[in-house]
Design an enzyme around this catalytic site. Structure first.
Site, short mmCIF file in Angstrom:
data_model
loop_
_atom_site.label_atom_id
_atom_site.label_comp_id
_atom_site.label_asym_id
_atom_site.label_seq_id
_atom_site.Cartn_x
_atom_site.Cartn_y
_atom_site.Cartn_z
N HIS A 16 0.88 -1.19 0.00
CA HIS A 16 0.00 0.00 0.00
C HIS A 16 0.90 1.23 0.00
O HIS A 16 1.47 1.59 1.03
CB HIS A 16 -0.90 0.02 1.23
CG HIS A 16 -1.89 1.14 1.23
ND1 HIS A 16 -3.25 0.93 1.30
CD2 HIS A 16 -1.74 2.49 1.16
CE1 HIS A 16 -3.88 2.10 1.27
NE2 HIS A 16 -2.97 3.06 1.20
N HIS A 18 1.61 5.34 -1.66
CA HIS A 18 1.23 6.54 -2.42
C HIS A 18 2.51 7.17 -3.00
O HIS A 18 3.42 7.54 -2.25
CB HIS A 18 0.53 7.55 -1.51
CG HIS A 18 -0.78 7.07 -0.97
ND1 HIS A 18 -1.97 7.22 -1.65
CD2 HIS A 18 -1.07 6.40 0.17
CE1 HIS A 18 -2.95 6.69 -0.95
NE2 HIS A 18 -2.43 6.18 0.17
N ASN A 44 -5.31 7.25 -6.16
CA ASN A 44 -6.08 8.45 -5.84
C ASN A 44 -5.35 9.73 -6.23
O ASN A 44 -5.05 10.60 -5.41
CB ASN A 44 -6.47 8.49 -4.35
CG ASN A 44 -5.28 8.43 -3.41
OD1 ASN A 44 -4.24 7.86 -3.72
ND2 ASN A 44 -5.43 9.02 -2.24
N HIS A 139 -10.50 1.00 1.69
CA HIS A 139 -10.31 1.99 2.75
C HIS A 139 -11.53 1.88 3.66
O HIS A 139 -12.63 2.31 3.30
CB HIS A 139 -10.19 3.41 2.18
CG HIS A 139 -9.96 4.44 3.23
ND1 HIS A 139 -8.75 5.10 3.38
CD2 HIS A 139 -10.76 4.93 4.21
CE1 HIS A 139 -8.83 5.95 4.40
NE2 HIS A 139 -10.05 5.86 4.92
N HIS A 177 -4.68 -0.70 5.83
CA HIS A 177 -4.26 0.06 7.02
C HIS A 177 -5.24 -0.09 8.19
O HIS A 177 -5.81 0.89 8.67
CB HIS A 177 -4.02 1.53 6.70
CG HIS A 177 -5.03 2.17 5.78
ND1 HIS A 177 -6.38 2.09 5.96
CD2 HIS A 177 -4.85 2.92 4.67
CE1 HIS A 177 -7.00 2.75 5.01
NE2 HIS A 177 -6.08 3.26 4.21
N ASP A 250 1.39 2.60 3.54
CA ASP A 250 0.56 3.79 3.37
C ASP A 250 1.41 5.04 3.47
O ASP A 250 0.96 6.09 3.96
CB ASP A 250 -0.58 3.82 4.40
CG ASP A 250 -1.66 4.84 4.06
OD1 ASP A 250 -1.72 5.27 2.89
OD2 ASP A 250 -2.42 5.23 4.96
N HIS A 254 3.00 14.61 1.71
CA HIS A 254 2.37 15.89 1.43
C HIS A 254 3.40 16.99 1.68
O HIS A 254 4.24 16.85 2.59
CB HIS A 254 1.18 16.16 2.36
CG HIS A 254 0.00 15.29 2.13
ND1 HIS A 254 -0.87 15.46 1.08
CD2 HIS A 254 -0.48 14.22 2.83
CE1 HIS A 254 -1.83 14.55 1.13
NE2 HIS A 254 -1.61 13.78 2.18
#
Length: 356
Positions: A16, A18, A44, A139, A177, A250, A254
């Protein structure tokens, strides 16, 4: 001086992850590729990666962002929407491009506005996925405003996940998660078609780390960290060696400007130090002999892939490992997750496999 403790395991995978896009993708992808051979890449983006063609284009951008010579395979996923075409999903899976479909309840987390509101509209896609054995990554949180944010995972299991699985026999599901005792218990009783990923940061922090003594935005994530009793349940599950639990970091970068704001983004960026922190956690739990199952074996078994042939060696040293506090992503900075305790495990050596 005694020789340092060394542990050699198969090269791990991240189930998992991003990676974002653009400058952020170019900044963070090398950190995952440094230690992990493969990763299930979350879809996403804005707009979401919702079709096979979009997944192929995103995969090409990921490969282009990797350092020369990196041996890292992005395993692509599709974003489940109420307009998803079951034939497109099946074709993308048959080609070997797509390894899962991701379910976001609309409004549950970052870039989830395109997610599912009416589950009846996605039933044909779920039924096709059950037929072809394609996993659904979930999720697991309800978004009802009347449900406390700390209860949303447990309520999702009762209201959404269990009815969905009963209505779609044979659907293979990954509870992404998990953060609660209820999630751990449900994963254990779900049979061979159910698994659960556990993050690094949920093994380390509870909700006090976010809120006690001041707000710490770089510990804020979704699903939000829960009480200490839940964190301990996660540590017990992760270190148990049981086949249904495996690593999904996960890792969710940012920019600091977005985290440290009046309405900060959710996510912990753990890619640079995830493996070393895990080794420390497993040592602290007396479970180093089960680290390989959690990071290298259980995930491939569920996804029906072979474990990696390559090896990675971790070494415990007296001096703590040093990690960057931040990395640059274009004109922005991204804060690296700080576990709040010394990590004595270092990556000492790797031997690449031929598959990745």
């Amino acid at each position: 001086m005694p020789d340092p403790l060394r542990l050699t395991i198969r090269r791990p995978d991240d189930w998992h992850l991003h990676l974002r896009d653009g400058a952020m993708l170019r900044a963070v992808a090398p950190h995952s590729a440094a230690h992990f051979a493969r990763a299930i890449v979350m879809p996403n983006l804005v707009p979401p990666v919702a079709t096979g063609a979009q997944a192929a284009a995103y995969r090409a951008r990921i490969l282009d962002a990797l350092p020369e010579g990196a041996r890292f395979a992005p395993l692509m996923t599709l974003y489940l929407t109420e307009e998803t075409d079951p034939d497109d999903v099946a074709a993308a899976a048959a080609s070997g491009l797509v390894h899962a479909v991701k379910l976001y309840p609309a409004g549950a987390t970052t870039n989830s506005a395109s997610g599912v509101r009416d589950f009846d509209k996605v039933r044909p896609t779920l039924e096709r996925m059950a037929q072809i054995g394609l996993p659904l990554c979930v999720h697991g949180e309800v978004t009802d405003p009347d449900i406390d944010i700390f209860d949303r995972e447990a309520v999702f299991i009762d209201r959404v996940l269990d009815p969905l699985r009963r209505a779609t026999p044979g659907l293979r599901v990954v509870m992404e998660h998990v953060t609660t005792r209820e999630g751990v218990a449900y994963a254990r009783q779900g049979g061979p078609d159910l698994a659960a990923t556990i993050t690094v940061h949920h093994l380390v922090i509870n909700r006090n780390h976010i809120l006690a003594g001041g707000i710490r935005p770089h510990y804020y994530c979704l699903p939000v960290a829960k009480r200490e009793t839940h964190r301990l349940a996660l540590r017990e599950a992760a270190t148990s060696g049981e086949r249904m639990f495996f690593l999904g970091t996960d890792s969710a970068p940012h920019p600091d400007s977005a985290k440290e704001s009046a309405c900060g983004c959710a996510g912990c960026f753990t890619a640079p130090n995830a493996l070393q922190i895990l080794a420390q956690v497993f040592e602290d739990e007396g479970a180093l002999d089960r680290l390989e199952a959690f990071v290298s074996l259980n995930g491939p078994a569920f996804y029906k892939l072979a474990p990696n042939d390559g090896r990675i060696t971790l070494e415990r040293r007296d001096e703590p490992a040093r990690f960057p506090a931040r990395i640059r992503a274009g004109d922005e900075e991204v804060t690296v997750f700080d576990p709040g305790f010394p990590v004595h495990w270092h990556v000492a050596a790797q031997a690449d496999d031929e598959r990745t």
